[in-house]
Design an enzyme around this catalytic site. Sequence first.
Site, PDB file in Angstrom:
ATOM      1  N   PRO A   2      32.389  38.567  31.367  1.00  0.00           N
ATOM      2  CA  PRO A   2      32.393  37.933  32.691  1.00  0.00           C
ATOM      3  C   PRO A   2      32.156  38.980  33.765  1.00  0.00           C
ATOM      4  O   PRO A   2      32.940  39.905  33.922  1.00  0.00           O
ATOM      5  CB  PRO A   2      33.801  37.327  32.809  1.00  0.00           C
ATOM      6  N   GLU A   3      31.034  38.838  34.437  1.00  0.00           N
ATOM      7  CA  GLU A   3      30.724  39.690  35.580  1.00  0.00           C
ATOM      8  C   GLU A   3      30.730  38.776  36.806  1.00  0.00           C
ATOM      9  O   GLU A   3      31.147  37.627  36.698  1.00  0.00           O
ATOM     10  CB  GLU A   3      29.361  40.380  35.373  1.00  0.00           C
ATOM     11  N   HIS A  93      45.167  32.542  20.784  1.00  0.00           N
ATOM     12  CA  HIS A  93      45.151  33.539  21.857  1.00  0.00           C
ATOM     13  C   HIS A  93      45.349  32.933  23.242  1.00  0.00           C
ATOM     14  O   HIS A  93      44.876  33.471  24.236  1.00  0.00           O
ATOM     15  CB  HIS A  93      43.857  34.371  21.833  1.00  0.00           C
ATOM     16  N   ARG A 112      41.015  39.375  23.136  1.00  0.00           N
ATOM     17  CA  ARG A 112      41.055  40.836  23.082  1.00  0.00           C
ATOM     18  C   ARG A 112      42.021  41.454  24.079  1.00  0.00           C
ATOM     19  O   ARG A 112      42.193  42.672  24.094  1.00  0.00           O
ATOM     20  CB  ARG A 112      39.646  41.369  23.267  1.00  0.00           C
ATOM     21  N   ARG A 156      25.234  59.704  47.667  1.00  0.00           N
ATOM     22  CA  ARG A 156      25.681  60.037  46.323  1.00  0.00           C
ATOM     23  C   ARG A 156      24.536  60.689  45.569  1.00  0.00           C
ATOM     24  O   ARG A 156      23.390  60.642  45.994  1.00  0.00           O
ATOM     25  CB  ARG A 156      26.116  58.753  45.596  1.00  0.00           C
TER      26      ARG A 156
END
Length: 277
Positions: A2-3, A93, A112, A156
């Site tokens: 999931p982004e 889970h 997880r 940067r």
Amino acid sequence: MPELPEVETIRHDLEREVAGKRIKTVTITGSRSVRRHADVAALTTRLEGAKIDAVRRKGKYLLISAGDDWLVVHLGMSGQLRKCAPKEPVAPHTHVTMAFTQGGQLRYVDPRTFGEIFVVAKDELDSKVSEIADLGFDPIEDVISWNTFGGMLMARKAKLKSLLMDQKFIAGLGNIYSDEILWAAGLRYDRSSDSLTTQEVRRLYRALVETLHEAIKQRGSTLSDAQYVDLYGKPGGFQAEHKVYAREGQACPRCRATIVRHKWSGRSTWLCEACQV
DNA sequence: ACGCCCGCCTGTAAGC
DNA sequence: TGCTTACAGGCGGGCG
């Protein structure tokens, strides 16, 4: 997995399904997901009776407004939030279950356990949760000029993909969308951020915003492992639009050269070596 | 400041 | 068929 687009899809679903509802009971069946709370009973007590007012998102974090508290959810790699009827079988889970006074349940499932769920007082968010306080700009919520973006890149001296995936620089991108955005911009993952021309900066910013908007429109990306699904258990559709991610050996949609996979920073990166420069 | 690796987890798939 | 190994990746931490 999931982004930003997947988290935004869930945020939108939550806003529709749970905003306005009051939490009746909270049941915790897996302690690792709530590891931030030394006293798990205190978490339950704080949430029970609270009404959910709104659902926000910052990068990959979901912020569920519950009175004076934020209920914070980070899905990690395999976390799911699911709207369920009480009689539905409990998936393996399942770590947290919230039941609403109006009926229905919200369940947090995470095989997880990289993800987590916790409560923090709204006025203590910035002081107590530095990983949220330190997030960079959100490319959907915080519109900045490409000129400002260029200044940030120039300040940067890092490889582009490192910066795209740095949550303190931009909030919300992971491996999938970084690769897709770099392809759309025609830039290599290992280009130094201070080497971009004006046009390249503009292309990168445009690719960033447009790729994410399109992915949100398609309700995110669900890969073959089906670890991401929305609040109703349905997969997203943006995986069909992926141009390079996990497409090793296929033809580049722009120039027909073969997509390759590089191992970089212990992680897979896909690109077209012919048209990403 | 930056690059890079590790550990945390489980499920799946490939390799022997 | 059955075991071992690699891989998926978000993120903090540590080291050079």
